[in-house]
Design a protein around this motif. Structure first.
Motif, PDB file in Angstrom:
ATOM      1  N   ALA B  74     110.907-106.876 -85.986  1.00 18.30           N
ATOM      2  CA  ALA B  74     112.165-107.456 -85.508  1.00 18.30           C
ATOM      3  C   ALA B  74     113.324-106.867 -86.299  1.00 18.30           C
ATOM      4  O   ALA B  74     113.156-106.453 -87.450  1.00 18.30           O
ATOM      5  N   ILE B  75     114.467-106.813 -85.665  1.00 18.62           N
ATOM      6  CA  ILE B  75     115.696-106.439 -86.374  1.00 18.62           C
ATOM      7  C   ILE B  75     116.653-107.609 -86.241  1.00 18.62           C
ATOM      8  O   ILE B  75     116.934-108.059 -85.128  1.00 18.62           O
ATOM      9  N   VAL B  76     117.106-108.115 -87.385  1.00 16.47           N
ATOM     10  CA  VAL B  76     118.034-109.242 -87.359  1.00 16.47           C
ATOM     11  C   VAL B  76     119.406-108.753 -87.785  1.00 16.47           C
ATOM     12  O   VAL B  76     119.566-108.234 -88.898  1.00 16.47           O
ATOM     13  N   TYR B  77     120.390-108.895 -86.916  1.00 13.99           N
ATOM     14  CA  TYR B  77     121.753-108.445 -87.216  1.00 13.99           C
ATOM     15  C   TYR B  77     122.618-109.589 -87.747  1.00 13.99           C
ATOM     16  O   TYR B  77     122.717-110.647 -87.124  1.00 13.99           O
ATOM     17  N   ALA B  78     123.238-109.348 -88.881  1.00 11.04           N
ATOM     18  CA  ALA B  78     124.202-110.303 -89.430  1.00 11.04           C
ATOM     19  C   ALA B  78     125.536-110.106 -88.697  1.00 11.04           C
ATOM     20  O   ALA B  78     125.735-109.091 -88.037  1.00 11.04           O
ATOM     21  N   PRO B  79     126.451-111.055 -88.841  1.00  6.70           N
ATOM     22  CA  PRO B  79     127.740-110.945 -88.130  1.00  6.70           C
ATOM     23  C   PRO B  79     128.492-109.637 -88.426  1.00  6.70           C
ATOM     24  O   PRO B  79     129.176-109.100 -87.556  1.00  6.70           O
ATOM     25  N   ASP B  80     128.363-109.103 -89.662  1.00  8.84           N
ATOM     26  CA  ASP B  80     129.094-107.873 -89.992  1.00  8.84           C
ATOM     27  C   ASP B  80     128.405-106.605 -89.506  1.00  8.84           C
ATOM     28  O   ASP B  80     128.866-105.497 -89.780  1.00  8.84           O
ATOM     29  N   GLY B  81     127.299-106.758 -88.794  1.00  8.71           N
ATOM     30  CA  GLY B  81     126.629-105.584 -88.235  1.00  8.71           C
ATOM     31  C   GLY B  81     125.513-105.047 -89.117  1.00  8.71           C
ATOM     32  O   GLY B  81     124.727-104.208 -88.679  1.00  8.71           O
ATOM     33  N   ASN B  82     125.460-105.511 -90.378  1.00  6.82           N
ATOM     34  CA  ASN B  82     124.321-105.122 -91.214  1.00  6.82           C
ATOM     35  C   ASN B  82     123.063-105.799 -90.694  1.00  6.82           C
ATOM     36  O   ASN B  82     123.136-106.862 -90.075  1.00  6.82           O
ATOM     37  N   SER B  83     121.910-105.183 -90.977  1.00 10.98           N
ATOM     38  CA  SER B  83     120.696-105.758 -90.404  1.00 10.98           C
ATOM     39  C   SER B  83     119.560-105.825 -91.420  1.00 10.98           C
ATOM     40  O   SER B  83     119.565-105.130 -92.423  1.00 10.98           O
ATOM     41  N   VAL B  84     118.613-106.695 -91.113  1.00  4.38           N
ATOM     42  CA  VAL B  84     117.366-106.778 -91.880  1.00  4.38           C
ATOM     43  C   VAL B  84     116.253-106.413 -90.909  1.00  4.38           C
ATOM     44  O   VAL B  84     116.199-106.957 -89.806  1.00  4.38           O
ATOM     45  N   THR B  85     115.394-105.483 -91.310  1.00 10.49           N
ATOM     46  CA  THR B  85     114.280-105.124 -90.436  1.00 10.49           C
ATOM     47  C   THR B  85     113.009-105.796 -90.929  1.00 10.49           C
ATOM     48  O   THR B  85     112.699-105.774 -92.107  1.00 10.49           O
ATOM     49  N   VAL B  86     112.338-106.414 -89.995  1.00 11.95           N
ATOM     50  CA  VAL B  86     111.102-107.108 -90.319  1.00 11.95           C
ATOM     51  C   VAL B  86     109.956-106.290 -89.736  1.00 11.95           C
ATOM     52  O   VAL B  86     109.981-105.939 -88.554  1.00 11.95           O
ATOM     53  N   ASP B  87     108.966-105.999 -90.593  1.00  8.27           N
ATOM     54  CA  ASP B  87     107.805-105.259 -90.115  1.00  8.27           C
ATOM     55  C   ASP B  87     106.666-106.253 -89.916  1.00  8.27           C
ATOM     56  O   ASP B  87     106.240-106.914 -90.857  1.00  8.27           O
ATOM     57  N   TYR B  88     106.200-106.389 -88.687  1.00  5.55           N
ATOM     58  CA  TYR B  88     105.126-107.351 -88.437  1.00  5.55           C
ATOM     59  C   TYR B  88     103.767-106.819 -88.892  1.00  5.55           C
ATOM     60  O   TYR B  88     102.749-107.481 -88.733  1.00  5.55           O
ATOM     61  N   GLY B  89     103.745-105.603 -89.401  1.00  7.64           N
ATOM     62  CA  GLY B  89     102.475-105.036 -89.867  1.00  7.64           C
ATOM     63  C   GLY B  89     101.651-104.539 -88.697  1.00  7.64           C
ATOM     64  O   GLY B  89     102.121-104.488 -87.566  1.00  7.64           O
ATOM     65  N   LYS B  90     100.420-104.190 -88.994  1.00 10.91           N
ATOM     66  CA  LYS B  90      99.547-103.580 -87.976  1.00 10.91           C
ATOM     67  C   LYS B  90      99.348-104.479 -86.768  1.00 10.91           C
ATOM     68  O   LYS B  90      99.259-104.021 -85.646  1.00 10.91           O
ATOM     69  N   ARG B  91      99.277-105.791 -87.033  1.00  7.78           N
ATOM     70  CA  ARG B  91      98.888-106.682 -85.934  1.00  7.78           C
ATOM     71  C   ARG B  91     100.025-106.973 -84.972  1.00  7.78           C
ATOM     72  O   ARG B  91      99.802-107.164 -83.783  1.00  7.78           O
TER      73      ARG B  91
END
Ligand SMILES: Cc1cc2nc3c(=O)[nH]c(=O)nc-3n(C[C@H](O)[C@H](O)[C@H](O)COP(=O)(O)OP(=O)(O)OC[C@H]3O[C@@H](n4cnc5c(N)ncnc54)[C@H](O)[C@@H]3O)c2cc1C
Ligand code: SF4
Ligand code: SF4
Lengths: 58, 396
Positions: B74-91
């Motif tokens: 998943a990619i979560v975007y903050a209001p300023d456009g910066n983002s956090v990327t979440v890696d769900y792993g292999k599954r």
């Protein structure tokens, strides 16, 4: 003094039913029913409706 | 085709209903599941996201046709456009096809021995001596009939009125119900069709978020869940779409969905004499991400075990059925209550706070938080800001 629904807008999702404090609303397959005898025009259902289908005027 | 009486009547043919019906039938009880819609699963009220942990619960043996797309993060975007990327792993996880999936669940319930009836609307509850003893229902719009049961399970979704008719107070507070609105869109310009994309911010989605859940190629569920906002959910989503032509400029709308998402207000008591409630009808949804498929399924499983035990003992009183309350609270309620706290804190954060969090939090921490874990990590970050100390204490 009225509770009004724009039937064409209503997507029959039931959000309004879940918050009505007096059980005035029911979601039937035919659409939303409002029991005007129970409705207090509070207007919580108007606030939750995702599409603005409900209008309540005190 | 329908008998006069059953051990159990399940009202509602969603995941919660099918789970209860299937498991009760497997345990040897006669079960009738009634669904008011002409077609089980349609229209959907769902973004169709399912983490792999949820698949293990909900989708054991799920046929391939239930899956629209595999997801790896998943990619979560903050209001300023910066983002956090979440890696769900292999599954990873899936975006599913609810219409296919819900029907498959109902097929499975019927294969286990439950009788399923679509286009059958429950209009009232039968009671005798304080006990719920059955339902009034209309099959294909015909005159109402009475069907008896030793236990009635309300799995009738967010619009549940069955519980209230039975005498169980399930009205939810406005603050605990998200207004959800969604388009299934095609010809989108997606940056990554294997990741779900989330946008947070009080301007674009007050006390909630916007999502893009890819369904393969250029298709995705594009939706919003908000609460206590000035305008309707549709208004905010339409604005977001208009403001992001690089994604939506050439897109089309293939389906329109709306829904209420119970994101809190868990019920201490979910049983009456001869009666029990599961799923959205009992507000059993993860308050942070609004996922309810797994919760409804687990609740259906717990309910079926408890009901089966009660039927065998010949005692379906409120006291006997209240094992369901205890087990659900122990297995799910405690965790979800923590997530509810997290929600209360997140709702109060300004866009500036959210921007700060996006910089400070890792993707892994984010996932753990949505499960009710690692809330201390979040509290510590928030406490660095003196003005947020009181708020952060709620997480400890
Ligand atoms: C916009 C939105 C997005 C969501 N996204 C996700 C997601 O990505 N992942 C996830 O896990 N969850 C998601 N959810 C939540 C999820 O859809 C629900 O939690 C889940 O469907 C609950 O299952 P249920 O069986 O309790 O209720 P439902 O699936 O709502 O089933 C209830 C059924 O009961 C029937 N019924 C109601 N009244 C009667 C009656 N009187 N007689 C007969 N039948 C009746 C209804 O027609 C319905 O079919 C989302 C919800 C919304 C609104
Ligand atoms: S206005 Fe209030 S009482 Fe009337 S239907 Fe809406 S929520 Fe119920
Ligand atoms: S909340 Fe709005 S769209 Fe949903 S059923 Fe009620 S009136 Fe219809």
């Amino acid at each position: 003094m009225a509770w009004e629904i724009t039937k064409e807008r209503c997507l029959r999702c039931g959000a309004c039913v879940s918050v009505c404090p007096v059980l005035a609303l029911e979601l039937r397959e035919s659409g939303i029913l409002n029991d005007s005898g129970k409705c207090t025009l509070c207007p919580i259902c108007e606030r939750v409706c995702p599409v603005g289908a409900i209008r309540v005027e005190k | 085709m329908i008998k006069d009486s059953y051990d159990v009547i399940v009202v509602g043919g969603g995941p919660g209903g099918s789970s209860a019906a299937k498991n009760l039938a497997k345990l040897g009880h006669s079960v009738l599941m009634l669904e008011k819609r002409q077609e089980i699963g349609s229209p959907k009220r769902c973004a169709e996201g399912l983490s792999m942990a949820s698949v293990d619960v909900v989708g054991k043996g799920m046929p391939k046709r239930c899956i629209a797309k595999g997801i790896n993060g998943a990619i979560v975007y903050a209001p300023d456009g910066n983002s956090v990327t979440v890696d769900y792993g292999k599954r990873g996880g899936y975006v599913i096809e609810r219409k296919v999936f819900d029907k498959w669940l109902a097929y499975e319930a019927s294969r286990a021995g439950a009788k399923v009836m679509a286009m059958t609307e429950v209009t009232d509850i039968l009671k005798d001596g304080g006990y719920v003893t059955g339902v009034k229902a209309s099959i294909c719009g015909e005159e109402e009939i009475e069907i008896k049961a030793k236990v009635v399970v309300a799995a009738d979704g967010v619009e549940s009125t069955v519980s209230r008719k039975a005498g169980l107070e399930t009205v939810n507070k406005l603050v605990n119900v998200d207004s959800g609105f969604q388009y299934e869109m095609s010809n989108l310009n997606l940056e990554d069709d294997e990741k779900i994309i989330i946008y947070v911010g009080n301007e674009i989605a007050p006390r909630g978020y916007i999502w893009i859940f890819p369904k393969g190629h250029d298709v995705a569920n594009v939706g919003i869940g908000i609460s206590m906002a000035e305008k309707s959910a549709k208004f905010y989503l339409d604005n977001f779409i208009a403001d992001n032509p690089e994604i939506f400029g050439s897109a089309s709308i293939i389906e329109v969905n709306s829904g209420g998402i119970p994101v809190g207000g868990f019920l201490e008591n979910m049983v009456l004499d001869g009666f029990l409630v599961v799923g959205d009808a009992a507000h059993q949804v993860n308050p942070i991400h609004g996922g309810g498929l797994k919760e409804a399924t687990i609740a259906g499983e717990i309910a079926s075990k408890v009901i089966s035990g009660c039927l065998k003992k010949g005692d379906v009183s409120k006291e006997a059925l209240s094992d369901y309350n205890q087990i659900w609270w122990e297995e799910r309620g405690k965790k979800l209550k923590k997530v509810e706290k997290l929600r209360h804190v997140m709702e109060k954060l300004s866009d500036g706070n959210l921007n700060m969090l996006a910089k400070a939090l890792s993707g892994d921490a984010l996932v753990e938080m949505t499960r009710g874990n690692k809330l201390v990590t979040l509290a510590k970050i928030l406490m660095k800001n003196p003005r947020l100390i009181t708020l952060a204490r709620h997480l400890l």
